[in-house]
Scaffold this motif. Structure first.
Motif, PDB file in Angstrom:
ATOM      1  N   ARG A 142       0.243   4.352  -9.403  1.00 29.25           N
ATOM      2  CA  ARG A 142       0.686   4.890  -8.109  1.00 29.25           C
ATOM      3  C   ARG A 142      -0.494   4.965  -7.154  1.00 29.25           C
ATOM      4  O   ARG A 142      -1.642   5.024  -7.570  1.00 29.25           O
ATOM      5  N   PHE A 143      -0.160   4.961  -5.890  1.00 30.42           N
ATOM      6  CA  PHE A 143      -1.170   4.955  -4.840  1.00 30.42           C
ATOM      7  C   PHE A 143      -1.145   6.289  -4.094  1.00 30.42           C
ATOM      8  O   PHE A 143      -0.201   6.554  -3.347  1.00 30.42           O
ATOM      9  N   PRO A 144      -2.147   7.140  -4.286  1.00 28.65           N
ATOM     10  CA  PRO A 144      -2.170   8.424  -3.587  1.00 28.65           C
ATOM     11  C   PRO A 144      -2.122   8.286  -2.065  1.00 28.65           C
ATOM     12  O   PRO A 144      -1.564   9.155  -1.390  1.00 28.65           O
ATOM     13  N   ASP A 145      -2.672   7.215  -1.512  1.00 32.11           N
ATOM     14  CA  ASP A 145      -2.635   7.002  -0.059  1.00 32.11           C
ATOM     15  C   ASP A 145      -1.262   6.555   0.442  1.00 32.11           C
ATOM     16  O   ASP A 145      -1.001   6.597   1.640  1.00 32.11           O
ATOM     17  N   ILE A 146      -0.407   6.090  -0.471  1.00 36.14           N
ATOM     18  CA  ILE A 146       0.873   5.505  -0.063  1.00 36.14           C
ATOM     19  C   ILE A 146       1.984   6.100  -0.928  1.00 36.14           C
ATOM     20  O   ILE A 146       2.440   5.485  -1.901  1.00 36.14           O
ATOM     21  N   PRO A 147       2.432   7.311  -0.599  1.00 36.30           N
ATOM     22  CA  PRO A 147       3.499   7.924  -1.383  1.00 36.30           C
ATOM     23  C   PRO A 147       4.716   7.005  -1.456  1.00 36.30           C
ATOM     24  O   PRO A 147       5.134   6.418  -0.468  1.00 36.30           O
ATOM     25  N   GLY A 148       5.252   6.854  -2.645  1.00 40.04           N
ATOM     26  CA  GLY A 148       6.416   6.004  -2.842  1.00 40.04           C
ATOM     27  C   GLY A 148       6.079   4.588  -3.255  1.00 40.04           C
ATOM     28  O   GLY A 148       6.952   3.832  -3.648  1.00 40.04           O
ATOM     29  N   CYS A 149       4.819   4.217  -3.173  1.00 41.96           N
ATOM     30  CA  CYS A 149       4.389   2.878  -3.606  1.00 41.96           C
ATOM     31  C   CYS A 149       3.859   3.020  -5.029  1.00 41.96           C
ATOM     32  O   CYS A 149       2.869   3.702  -5.268  1.00 41.96           O
ATOM     33  N   LEU A 161       1.675  -3.413  -3.520  1.00 40.17           N
ATOM     34  CA  LEU A 161       1.162  -3.271  -2.153  1.00 40.17           C
ATOM     35  C   LEU A 161       1.762  -4.328  -1.221  1.00 40.17           C
ATOM     36  O   LEU A 161       2.134  -4.029  -0.087  1.00 40.17           O
ATOM     37  N   GLN A 162       1.858  -5.553  -1.700  1.00 37.15           N
ATOM     38  CA  GLN A 162       2.419  -6.629  -0.881  1.00 37.15           C
ATOM     39  C   GLN A 162       3.875  -6.352  -0.527  1.00 37.15           C
ATOM     40  O   GLN A 162       4.295  -6.545   0.612  1.00 37.15           O
ATOM     41  N   LEU A 163       4.648  -5.899  -1.496  1.00 31.21           N
ATOM     42  CA  LEU A 163       6.055  -5.585  -1.231  1.00 31.21           C
ATOM     43  C   LEU A 163       6.179  -4.428  -0.248  1.00 31.21           C
ATOM     44  O   LEU A 163       7.029  -4.447   0.646  1.00 31.21           O
ATOM     45  N   TRP A 164       5.345  -3.425  -0.406  1.00 26.28           N
ATOM     46  CA  TRP A 164       5.363  -2.282   0.514  1.00 26.28           C
ATOM     47  C   TRP A 164       5.055  -2.739   1.937  1.00 26.28           C
ATOM     48  O   TRP A 164       5.713  -2.342   2.886  1.00 26.28           O
ATOM     49  N   ALA A 165       4.048  -3.605   2.059  1.00 21.64           N
ATOM     50  CA  ALA A 165       3.592  -4.063   3.381  1.00 21.64           C
ATOM     51  C   ALA A 165       4.634  -4.930   4.082  1.00 21.64           C
ATOM     52  O   ALA A 165       4.559  -5.107   5.302  1.00 21.64           O
ATOM     53  N   GLU A 166       5.602  -5.460   3.354  1.00 20.47           N
ATOM     54  CA  GLU A 166       6.676  -6.234   3.989  1.00 20.47           C
ATOM     55  C   GLU A 166       7.552  -5.352   4.870  1.00 20.47           C
ATOM     56  O   GLU A 166       8.109  -5.823   5.854  1.00 20.47           O
ATOM     57  N   ASP A 167       7.694  -4.079   4.497  1.00 24.45           N
ATOM     58  CA  ASP A 167       8.586  -3.172   5.213  1.00 24.45           C
ATOM     59  C   ASP A 167       7.881  -2.062   5.971  1.00 24.45           C
ATOM     60  O   ASP A 167       8.430  -1.504   6.909  1.00 24.45           O
ATOM     61  N   MET A 168       6.684  -1.715   5.536  1.00 19.43           N
ATOM     62  CA  MET A 168       5.970  -0.585   6.122  1.00 19.43           C
ATOM     63  C   MET A 168       4.505  -0.976   6.322  1.00 19.43           C
ATOM     64  O   MET A 168       3.936  -1.681   5.494  1.00 19.43           O
ATOM     65  N   PRO A 169       3.892  -0.499   7.390  1.00 25.98           N
ATOM     66  CA  PRO A 169       2.466  -0.783   7.557  1.00 25.98           C
ATOM     67  C   PRO A 169       1.646   0.009   6.532  1.00 25.98           C
ATOM     68  O   PRO A 169       1.995   1.140   6.188  1.00 25.98           O
ATOM     69  N   LEU A 170       0.606  -0.610   6.050  1.00 27.21           N
ATOM     70  CA  LEU A 170      -0.280   0.076   5.118  1.00 27.21           C
ATOM     71  C   LEU A 170      -1.224   0.987   5.900  1.00 27.21           C
ATOM     72  O   LEU A 170      -1.784   0.574   6.914  1.00 27.21           O
TER      73      LEU A 170
END
Length: 83
Positions: A19-26, A44-53
């Motif tokens: 899990r990524f503490p900077d990105i809750p839910g990722c 991270l790549q999948l997250w960045a498709e829908d939300m900015p990092l």
């Protein structure tokens, strides 16, 4: 390229949790240690498709978070993951 810290933990008879503490839910998982970073990169790549990092935090800031500090004391560890 940015690098994010991921918290990795593992219970007996389970996959590695990522899990990524900077990105809750990722989050992600890996069956083997060799798959931790590749699977984390995919998350991270999948997250960045829908939300900015967000901007990544430094190690000291991540390690100072109460839940991360507790997890580290219980045997979890941090890995650096490129976006």
């Amino acid at each position: 390229m940015k690098n994010y810290f991921a918290l990795v933990d593992k219970d007996p008879d389970s996959a590695f949790g990522i899990r990524f503490p900077d990105i809750p839910g990722c989050f992600s998982a890996a069956d083997g240690a060799e798959d931790i970073v590749p699977n984390a990169v995919k998350a991270l790549q999948l997250w960045a498709e829908d939300m900015p990092l967000p901007e990544p935090s430094g190690r000291e800031a991540i390690a100072a978070l109460p839940d991360v500090r507790t997890a580290l004391a219980e045997g979890s560890y941090l890995v650096l993951v490129p976006d």
